[in-house]
Design a protein around this motif. Structure first.
Motif, PDB file in Angstrom:
ATOM      1  N   UNK A 244       0.831  -1.204   0.000  1.00  8.74           N
ATOM      2  CA  UNK A 244       0.000   0.000   0.000  1.00  8.74           C
ATOM      3  C   UNK A 244       0.865   1.254   0.000  1.00  8.74           C
ATOM      4  N   UNK A 245       1.918   1.261   0.805  1.00  2.88           N
ATOM      5  CA  UNK A 245       2.823   2.409   0.848  1.00  2.88           C
ATOM      6  C   UNK A 245       3.486   2.621  -0.502  1.00  2.88           C
ATOM      7  N   UNK A 246       3.876   1.541  -1.145  1.00  2.80           N
ATOM      8  CA  UNK A 246       4.493   1.630  -2.470  1.00  2.80           C
ATOM      9  C   UNK A 246       3.514   2.194  -3.495  1.00  2.80           C
ATOM     10  N   UNK A 247       2.251   1.730  -3.424  1.00  2.00           N
ATOM     11  CA  UNK A 247       1.225   2.220  -4.348  1.00  2.00           C
ATOM     12  C   UNK A 247       0.948   3.707  -4.121  1.00  2.00           C
ATOM     13  N   UNK A 248       0.921   4.137  -2.865  1.00  2.00           N
ATOM     14  CA  UNK A 248       0.680   5.546  -2.552  1.00  2.00           C
ATOM     15  C   UNK A 248       1.759   6.450  -3.138  1.00  2.00           C
ATOM     16  N   UNK A 249       2.999   6.002  -3.144  1.00  2.00           N
ATOM     17  CA  UNK A 249       4.098   6.794  -3.700  1.00  2.00           C
ATOM     18  C   UNK A 249       3.955   7.000  -5.204  1.00  2.00           C
ATOM     19  N   UNK A 250       3.234   6.084  -5.862  1.00  2.00           N
ATOM     20  CA  UNK A 250       3.029   6.174  -7.313  1.00  2.00           C
ATOM     21  C   UNK A 250       1.660   6.726  -7.670  1.00  2.00           C
ATOM     22  N   UNK A 251       0.942   7.261  -6.704  1.00  2.25           N
ATOM     23  CA  UNK A 251      -0.423   7.744  -6.916  1.00  2.25           C
ATOM     24  C   UNK A 251      -0.519   9.239  -6.630  1.00  2.25           C
ATOM     25  N   UNK A 252      -1.614   9.828  -7.113  1.00  2.00           N
ATOM     26  CA  UNK A 252      -1.916  11.213  -6.762  1.00  2.00           C
ATOM     27  C   UNK A 252      -1.965  12.174  -7.935  1.00  2.00           C
ATOM     28  N   UNK A 253      -3.050  12.923  -8.029  1.00  2.00           N
ATOM     29  CA  UNK A 253      -3.209  13.907  -9.102  1.00  2.00           C
ATOM     30  C   UNK A 253      -2.264  15.090  -8.963  1.00  2.00           C
ATOM     31  N   UNK A 254      -1.626  15.241  -7.811  1.00  2.00           N
ATOM     32  CA  UNK A 254      -0.600  16.271  -7.663  1.00  2.00           C
ATOM     33  C   UNK A 254       0.616  15.988  -8.540  1.00  2.00           C
ATOM     34  N   UNK A 255       0.697  14.780  -9.066  1.00  2.00           N
ATOM     35  CA  UNK A 255       1.804  14.394  -9.946  1.00  2.00           C
ATOM     36  C   UNK A 255       1.430  14.520 -11.423  1.00  2.00           C
ATOM     37  N   UNK A 256       0.253  15.126 -11.685  1.00  4.14           N
ATOM     38  CA  UNK A 256      -0.238  15.331 -13.051  1.00  4.14           C
ATOM     39  C   UNK A 256      -0.269  16.813 -13.398  1.00  4.14           C
ATOM     40  N   UNK A 257      -0.059  17.130 -14.670  1.00  4.33           N
ATOM     41  CA  UNK A 257      -0.316  18.484 -15.146  1.00  4.33           C
ATOM     42  C   UNK A 257      -0.653  18.448 -16.634  1.00  4.33           C
ATOM     43  N   UNK A 258      -1.413  19.436 -17.065  1.00  2.05           N
ATOM     44  CA  UNK A 258      -1.815  19.552 -18.461  1.00  2.05           C
ATOM     45  C   UNK A 258      -1.114  20.754 -19.070  1.00  2.05           C
ATOM     46  N   UNK A 259      -0.478  20.534 -20.218  1.00  5.00           N
ATOM     47  CA  UNK A 259       0.124  21.617 -20.995  1.00  5.00           C
ATOM     48  C   UNK A 259      -0.452  21.531 -22.403  1.00  5.00           C
ATOM     49  N   UNK A 260      -1.416  22.413 -22.700  1.00  6.43           N
ATOM     50  CA  UNK A 260      -2.111  22.312 -23.979  1.00  6.43           C
ATOM     51  C   UNK A 260      -2.918  21.023 -24.032  1.00  6.43           C
ATOM     52  N   UNK A 261      -2.627  20.193 -25.006  1.00  2.73           N
ATOM     53  CA  UNK A 261      -3.269  18.882 -25.098  1.00  2.73           C
ATOM     54  C   UNK A 261      -2.367  17.775 -24.546  1.00  2.73           C
ATOM     55  N   UNK A 262      -1.262  18.119 -23.970  1.00  2.00           N
ATOM     56  CA  UNK A 262      -0.343  17.101 -23.451  1.00  2.00           C
ATOM     57  C   UNK A 262      -0.598  16.873 -21.956  1.00  2.00           C
ATOM     58  N   UNK A 263      -0.732  15.602 -21.583  1.00  2.00           N
ATOM     59  CA  UNK A 263      -0.877  15.200 -20.187  1.00  2.00           C
ATOM     60  C   UNK A 263       0.470  14.681 -19.714  1.00  2.00           C
ATOM     61  N   UNK A 264       0.989  15.296 -18.669  1.00  2.00           N
ATOM     62  CA  UNK A 264       2.352  15.015 -18.216  1.00  2.00           C
ATOM     63  C   UNK A 264       2.324  14.466 -16.799  1.00  2.00           C
TER      64      UNK A 264
END
Length: 331
Positions: free
Chosen positions: A134-154
């Motif tokens: 669960x701890x490992x999965x949490x480190x790879x999760x979260x919308x704070x690790x997403x951003x949109x630049x134009x039509x690109x999802x990063x």
């Protein structure tokens, strides 16, 4: 896709029935996105084919489905840094990030590693994950690790994966609604796996369409009873519930609905939340928010979001099943 259990209170439609205005009732049904769908529309002739609806579902799946290996969302999940989005993924991710911010992270599409750890992803299993997993999965999760630049999802880390099942089916309803309206249809009811959008009235007879909300059952195989019936003059209605889909862990049922902050199944007094608003994508996203918040915070959230109404089934402090609703839900 969220688990929703709203029932249609509609008789079968037949082209033999015709209103005084000349509108006839047509009905299309089938199976898509892992569930059933029904479309009832009223027109002077059969302008919508089942083939055209299937093409819409195929287009949506190619963009949004984690169950299709070739989909755009899976291309993102397998990428190191991100991808160019199509119109569907862009609209869904953009709305999802808005709801994520408004809900202070209660709704989070960056949760697929957690969902997979608990066995609710494309590869199902019933093994409860360890604390380390669960701890490992949490480190790879979260919308704070997403951003949109134009039509690109990063993504900021390669292991981040997204899952839009909590909002995509509502979006699919809206896409089908837009298609019907582009063909000049002004009276319809669309239902995909319980997610519903309505416009106009049932014909012949010019009747207001009615929707039944299912009564929760302890046994997920039981036939549904109806808890409430509401009239729908327009807009969308969806439900999120934790009583049909779960992992049985001894005597305890673990919900398929995950808390993005703890990486564990949501555990609160909520049984189901039904949301009514103008479009199905919004209803679909916000029903997950409200069920994750619990009853007190959910009502506080509704007061800040005009045009959003909800009906709750929950357990009180003594374990008794209760229901309540916001002021405008039954209007």
């Amino acid at each position: 896709m969220p688990l929703v259990w709203i029932l249609l209170i509609l008789s079968a439609c037949s082209p033999a029935l015709q209103s005084e205005s000349g509108l006839q009732a047509y009905h299309i049904e089938g199976f898509a996105q892992g569930t059933s769908y029904q479309i009832s529309y009223y027109d002077n002739e059969a302008t919508i084919s089942s083939k055209s609806i299937d093409l819409k579902f195929s287009e949506l799946d190619s963009s949004l489905s984690i169950y299709k290996p070739y989909s755009l969302i899976n291309q993102f999940n397998q990428s190191e840094t991100g991808i160019e989005m199509d119109e569907h993924l862009h609209k869904v991710v953009q709305r999802s990030l808005k709801i994520w911010k408004e809900s202070n992270g209660v709704f989070d599409i960056g949760i697929l590693p957690i969902v997979e750890a608990w066995g609710f992803g494309a590869k199902r299993h019933s093994n409860q994950p360890s604390d380390e997993m669960i701890e490992s999965a949490l480190k790879c999760s979260g919308s704070d690790k997403l951003r949109i630049e134009g039509r690109r999802l990063i993504k900021s880390i390669p292991c981040l994966k997204i899952d839009v099942n909590g909002i995509a089916q509502g979006y699919s309803v809206d896409v089908i609604a837009s298609y019907l309206e582009s063909r000049g249809i002004e009276n319809y009811l669309i239902e995909i796996g319980g997610e519903i959008r309505v416009k106009g009235r049932k014909q012949p007879g010019n009747q207001i369409m009615k929707i039944g909300i299912e009564q929760p059952s302890e046994n997920k195989d039981d036939d549904a009873g109806i808890q409430k019936i509401i009239e729908m003059k327009g807009g969308a209605i969806t439900t999120s519930g934790n009583y049909r889909k779960f992992i049985q862990n001894g005597a305890k049922k673990l919900s398929h609905l995950m808390d993005p902050k703890t990486g564990r199944p949501i555990s609160n007094e909520m049984i189901s939340v039904t949301v009514k608003t103008k479009d199905a994508m919004s209803a679909d996203g916000y029903d997950n928010v409200l069920i994750g918040m619990g009853i007190e915070k959910a009502f506080a959230f509704l007061k800040k979001h005009k045009g959003l109404e909800a009906y709750f089934i929950y357990q009180d402090a003594n374990g008794a099943v209760r229901d309540t609703a916001s002021v405008g839900f039954f209007r």
